[in-house]
Write a protein that holds these residues in place. Structure first.
Motif, PDB file in Angstrom:
ATOM      1  N   THR A  18      40.175  39.412  46.763  1.00  0.00           N
ATOM      2  CA  THR A  18      41.078  40.279  45.983  1.00  0.00           C
ATOM      3  C   THR A  18      40.536  41.702  45.986  1.00  0.00           C
ATOM      4  OG1 THR A  18      41.509  38.402  44.550  1.00  0.00           O
ATOM      5  CG2 THR A  18      42.127  40.549  43.685  1.00  0.00           C
ATOM      6  N   ARG A 155      39.880  30.611  38.214  1.00  0.00           N
ATOM      7  CA  ARG A 155      40.630  31.510  39.111  1.00  0.00           C
ATOM      8  C   ARG A 155      41.233  30.742  40.281  1.00  0.00           C
ATOM      9  NH1 ARG A 155      36.044  36.139  39.660  1.00  0.00           N
ATOM     10  NH2 ARG A 155      36.306  37.109  37.642  1.00  0.00           N
ATOM     11  N   ARG A 156      40.425  29.857  40.885  1.00  0.00           N
ATOM     12  CA  ARG A 156      40.909  29.087  42.032  1.00  0.00           C
ATOM     13  C   ARG A 156      42.025  28.129  41.603  1.00  0.00           C
ATOM     14  NH1 ARG A 156      38.442  29.076  47.018  1.00  0.00           N
ATOM     15  NH2 ARG A 156      38.640  31.300  46.780  1.00  0.00           N
ATOM     16  N   GLU A 159      45.183  30.115  41.219  1.00  0.00           N
ATOM     17  CA  GLU A 159      45.682  30.522  42.541  1.00  0.00           C
ATOM     18  C   GLU A 159      46.389  29.347  43.243  1.00  0.00           C
ATOM     19  OE1 GLU A 159      42.442  32.134  44.926  1.00  0.00           O
ATOM     20  OE2 GLU A 159      43.503  31.459  46.735  1.00  0.00           O
ATOM     21  N   LYS A 163      50.497  28.426  43.925  1.00  0.00           N
ATOM     22  CA  LYS A 163      51.002  28.192  45.279  1.00  0.00           C
ATOM     23  C   LYS A 163      51.683  26.828  45.394  1.00  0.00           C
ATOM     24  CE  LYS A 163      47.996  31.044  48.136  1.00  0.00           C
ATOM     25  NZ  LYS A 163      46.727  31.025  48.847  1.00  0.00           N
TER      26      LYS A 163
END
Ligand code: DC
Length: 220
Positions: A18, A155-156, A159, A163
């Motif tokens: 990022t 965070r992962r 993310e 998706k």
């Protein structure tokens, strides 16, 4: 003309990509995501049914690997055997395979050669694990981006769920811990903070704060 090289290293999920994307756009220079190259190599092994720890098996394809990094509309696209695999390499099963295959010396030598070539004549931000310590020891700026494991897993998780992947937080955290261990304990060119790298712990920082911290060093 003098080129500028910026190394961003750190563990999985620390926010490197990022940061690298924003930074490269701000400085109008190239962004090279080196992890994508290890991921594409792992995908090739998975497609061939080669064990990602089997050096002999990997040696059977690594020198003829048709891996290309292209820039389309300013965005890195990763091609494997002529196919754009930029999305496929983000799938969760590829992450662990990439971490495993990246411990093989034959893989690292091949990737590092490509990375040095791509960055030779162009100003760029490279994100990875060994950029400041091994790939480009003379990089103009080196940053070690880190964060606590819970923050990185959160965070992962965000993310991947955004998706559309159905992931379990605890297994994701475990996988990150395993990758941390793998990446920092491999024999050849492990994840380490280069002696001259500036460490930034992003656990309690916004993306904007990280960018402005990095920019303040670059302006110096
Ligand atoms: O940054 P990433 O999560 O996309 O990287 C995937 C794996 O590739 C990571 O677990 C370790 C490996 N890697 C590496 O060994 N060296 C790099 N410069 C970049 C990634």
């Amino acid at each position: 003309m003098k080129t500028i090289k910026i190394a961003l290293d750190g563990p999985s999920g620390s926010g490197k990509s990022t940061i690298a994307k924003i930074l490269s756009a701000k400085l109008d220079i190239l962004y090279l995501d080196t992890g994508a190259m290890y991921r594409a190599t792992a995908l090739k092994a998975l497609k061939l049914g080669v064990d990602t720890f089997d050096e002999k098996g990997v040696l059977g394809f690594i020198n003829d690997l048709k891996l290309e990094i292209k820039y389309e509309n300013g965005k890195q696209q990763t091609y494997l055997d002529g196919e754009n695999v930029s999305d496929k390499i983000r799938e969760p099963q590829v992450s662990m395979a990439a971490s495993n295959i990246s411990s093989l010396k034959c893989v690292r030598l091949k990737m590092v050669e490509m990375q040095r070539k791509i960055s030779e004549t162009t100003s760029c931000v490279l994100d990875g694990r060994d950029i400041g310590s091994y790939v480009l020891p003379n990089a103009d700026y080196k940053f070690y981006i880190t964060a606590g494991v819970n923050v990185r897993a959160e965070r992962r998780f965000k993310e991947l769920t955004e998706k559309g992947y159905n992931v379990d937080f605890d297994s994701l955290k475990k996988e990150i811990e395993e990758r941390d261990y793998n990446d920092s304990h491999r024999e050849f060119s492990p994840l380490v903070k280069a002696k001259d790298a500036i460490e930034i712990d992003t656990s309690n920082m916004t993306v904007e704060q990280v960018i402005s911290t990095i920019m303040s060093h670059i302006k110096e």
